[in-house]
Design an enzyme around this catalytic site. Structure first.
Site, mmCIF file in Angstrom:
data_model
loop_
_atom_site.group_PDB
_atom_site.id
_atom_site.type_symbol
_atom_site.label_atom_id
_atom_site.label_comp_id
_atom_site.label_asym_id
_atom_site.label_seq_id
_atom_site.Cartn_x
_atom_site.Cartn_y
_atom_site.Cartn_z
ATOM 1 N N TYR A 1 0.895 -1.167 -0.019
ATOM 2 C CA TYR A 1 0.185 -0.010 -0.014
ATOM 3 C C TYR A 1 0.942 1.262 0.145
ATOM 4 O O TYR A 1 1.750 1.293 1.004
ATOM 5 C CB TYR A 1 -0.959 0.055 1.364
ATOM 6 C CG TYR A 1 -1.876 -1.045 1.330
ATOM 7 C CD1 TYR A 1 -3.428 -0.710 0.643
ATOM 8 C CD2 TYR A 1 -1.584 -2.230 1.730
ATOM 9 C CE1 TYR A 1 -4.308 -1.460 0.714
ATOM 10 C CE2 TYR A 1 -2.709 -3.257 1.763
ATOM 11 C CZ TYR A 1 -4.106 -2.948 1.134
ATOM 12 O OH TYR A 1 -4.978 -3.851 1.300
ATOM 13 N N TYR B 1 -6.836 -5.273 9.807
ATOM 14 C CA TYR B 1 -6.620 -5.616 8.490
ATOM 15 C C TYR B 1 -7.120 -7.129 8.485
ATOM 16 O O TYR B 1 -7.800 -7.457 7.395
ATOM 17 C CB TYR B 1 -5.381 -5.343 8.053
ATOM 18 C CG TYR B 1 -5.076 -5.559 6.511
ATOM 19 C CD1 TYR B 1 -5.554 -4.729 5.746
ATOM 20 C CD2 TYR B 1 -4.525 -6.873 6.041
ATOM 21 C CE1 TYR B 1 -5.237 -4.877 4.422
ATOM 22 C CE2 TYR B 1 -4.512 -7.039 4.845
ATOM 23 C CZ TYR B 1 -4.896 -5.966 3.805
ATOM 24 O OH TYR B 1 -4.599 -6.040 2.498
HETATM 25 C C1 PHB Z 1 -7.334 -6.501 -5.111
HETATM 26 O O1 PHB Z 1 -8.011 -6.470 -5.694
HETATM 27 O O2 PHB Z 1 -6.323 -7.440 -4.922
HETATM 28 C C2 PHB Z 1 -7.395 -5.756 -3.622
HETATM 29 C C3 PHB Z 1 -8.092 -4.694 -3.553
HETATM 30 C C4 PHB Z 1 -8.045 -3.787 -2.572
HETATM 31 C C5 PHB Z 1 -7.229 -4.021 -1.411
HETATM 32 C C6 PHB Z 1 -6.391 -5.244 -1.521
HETATM 33 C C7 PHB Z 1 -6.488 -5.940 -2.593
HETATM 34 O O3 PHB Z 1 -7.276 -3.448 -0.284
#
Ligand code: PHB
Ligand code: RFL
Length: 393
Positions: free
Chosen positions: A201, A385
């Site tokens: 992120y 998370y």
């Molecule tokens: C994903 O589409 O892989 C994805 C989307 C949002 C997130 C994490 C992964 O926060």
């Protein structure tokens, strides 16, 4: 036609609810407006919480996820290119997340419904609800030029944010709470190996970015972009260049570029409707609430809602008690609001807002630096998370 529970919508909420009811001997029929092909090819979320994994296990739809899904014990944050890791497993006393696409979850649940003979009616148009305030609700629709009707005891509104179930509730009986963000996420899917073995992120002068994946050979990336952006302005090469800048040099060095196989822009929104019930209609998943995708909570909230709803319905059909159904909305909303808060907080922490002044930007940086250096802050983040417990709401 008659059944115990009419389910509107064959997204993760509707499909998982049907399986949870089915293993407990409660009958249901799903009505879906789209075709099976359409439903099975939608690209959406990718991160499953432990609770969602356990629910799929409980209904026996976990074999392919166990074989092909990727267990992630941590995630990384990149702040202006400098990275640090949140040790999800170490900070939560053993929890991790499962990276397995929503598209695959949907395919697995549809295959399970087919194998068990649980009815899913695709391409049902003009779905409408009736008798919701009485004790004999029903659903009508059109298929192949014929008008159809399904009588039932309860209706589960699992038809997503734009569905008809929430819209059927008289406005005076439901209240919506909303934040619309002044940007969206431009996402691409490409058959190239991920740039890193865990998600990154990233927050950067130029905006947010996320490096995710679907497998060891398929990557999913996102960048913050104006919501009305023309996709034509974003040829693949420009997206890769922008990702390299925002994710930072370390990630850029490991990033394989390739042609996108999907490219789209999704708006970001926080929304909750209260209560999640009207008479014999119960809302679940995106039909009742939306989170910005930053916290990876949308699909997981759909799963926790239908976990609570299935328990309430099963109790009602087993011993006649409506106490669980009466408590459903409050129980689901207690968890929903916590996930809304986390998703809103994480979005605010990592995105550039158009009206952001120097002070706000420095507050963001200070908070990110605090998280980098504080085990307590990292623990709070990790706990959210991986997903708050399903027990107790
Ligand atoms: C994903 O589409 O892989 C994805 C989307 C949002 C997130 C994490 C992964 O926060
Ligand atoms: P869904 O998956 O939207 O499923 C609803 C189903 O109902 C059908 N439907 C109807 N059927 C009959 N009659 C009607 N009138 C109907 N109206 C609608 C629809 O065709 C559909 O099949 O809701 P559900 O089951 O609650 O599941 C929720 C999740 O899908 C959702 O929370 C997440 O995918 C949100 N989301 C993302 N979450 C993440 O955590 N990470 C992501 O990267 C991510 N990307 C996304 C997303 C949602 C998107 N939407 C809703 C547009 C990307 C997009 C584009």
């Amino acid at each position: 036609m008659r059944t115990q529970v009419a389910i509107v919508g064959a997204g993760p909420a509707g499909l998982l609810l049907q399986q949870l009811l089915h293993v407990a001997g409660v009958e249901s029929v799903i009505l879906e407006q789209r075709t099976r092909d359409y439903v099975e090819s939608r690209i959406r979320a990718g991160v499953l919480e432990q609770g969602t994994v356990r629910l799929l296990e409980q209904v026996g739809v976990d074999a392919r996820m166990r074989a092909e899904g990727l267990v992630h014990d941590g995630v990384s944050m990149a702040v202006d290119g400098r990275r640090f890791r949140i040790d999800l497993k170490g900070l939560t006393g053993g929890d991790s997340v499962m990276v397995y696409g929503q598209t695959e979850v949907t395919k697995d649940l549809i295959a399970a419904a087919e194998a068990r003979g649980a009815p899913v009616i695709f391409a049902a148009s003009g779905v409408a609800l009736g008798g919701v305030e009485g004790d004999r609700p029903f659903v009508t629709w059109r298929k192949d030029g014929r008008e159809e009707r399904l009588d039932c005891d309860y209706i589960a509104g699992c038809d997503g944010f734009h569905g008809i179930c929430r819209a059927s509730i008289p406005p005076a009986l439901i209240q919506g709470y909303e934040r619309v963000y002044p940007f969206g996420w431009l996402g691409i899917l490409a058959d190239v190996p991920p740039c890193h073995h865990e998600l990154i992120y990233a927050t950067h002068e130029r905006g947010f970015a996320l490096a995710s994946m679907r497998s060891a050979s398929r990557s999913r990336y996102y960048i913050q972009a104006p919501v009305d952006e023309d996709l034509a302005a974003w040829p693949d090469a420009r997206i890769w260049d922008e990702l390299a800048l925002r994710l930072g040099p370390e990630a850029a060095a490991g990033m394989a570029r390739g042609p996108s196989i999907e490219k789209s822009i999704a708006p970001l929104r926080s929304f909750v409707a209260e209560p999640m019930r009207w008479g014999r209609l119960f809302l679940a998943g995106d039909a009742a609430h939306i989170v910005p995708p930053t916290g990876a909570k949308g699909l997981n909230l759909a799963a926790s809602d239908v976990c609570f709803l299935s328990q309430a319905l099963i109790t009602r059909f087993r011993d006649g008690s409506e106490a669980g159904l009466d408590g459903y909305s409050a129980r689901a909303l207690a968890r929903v609001w916590k996930a809304e808060r986390f998703s809103w907080w994480f979005t605010g922490l990592t995105h550039r807002f158009p009206d952001m002044d120097g002070f706000s930007r420095r507050m963001q940086t200070a908070e990110l630096e605090y998280i980098r250096g504080s085990r307590a802050a990292q623990q709070a983040m990790a706990e959210n998370y991986v997903g708050l417990p399903l027990s107790g709401g």
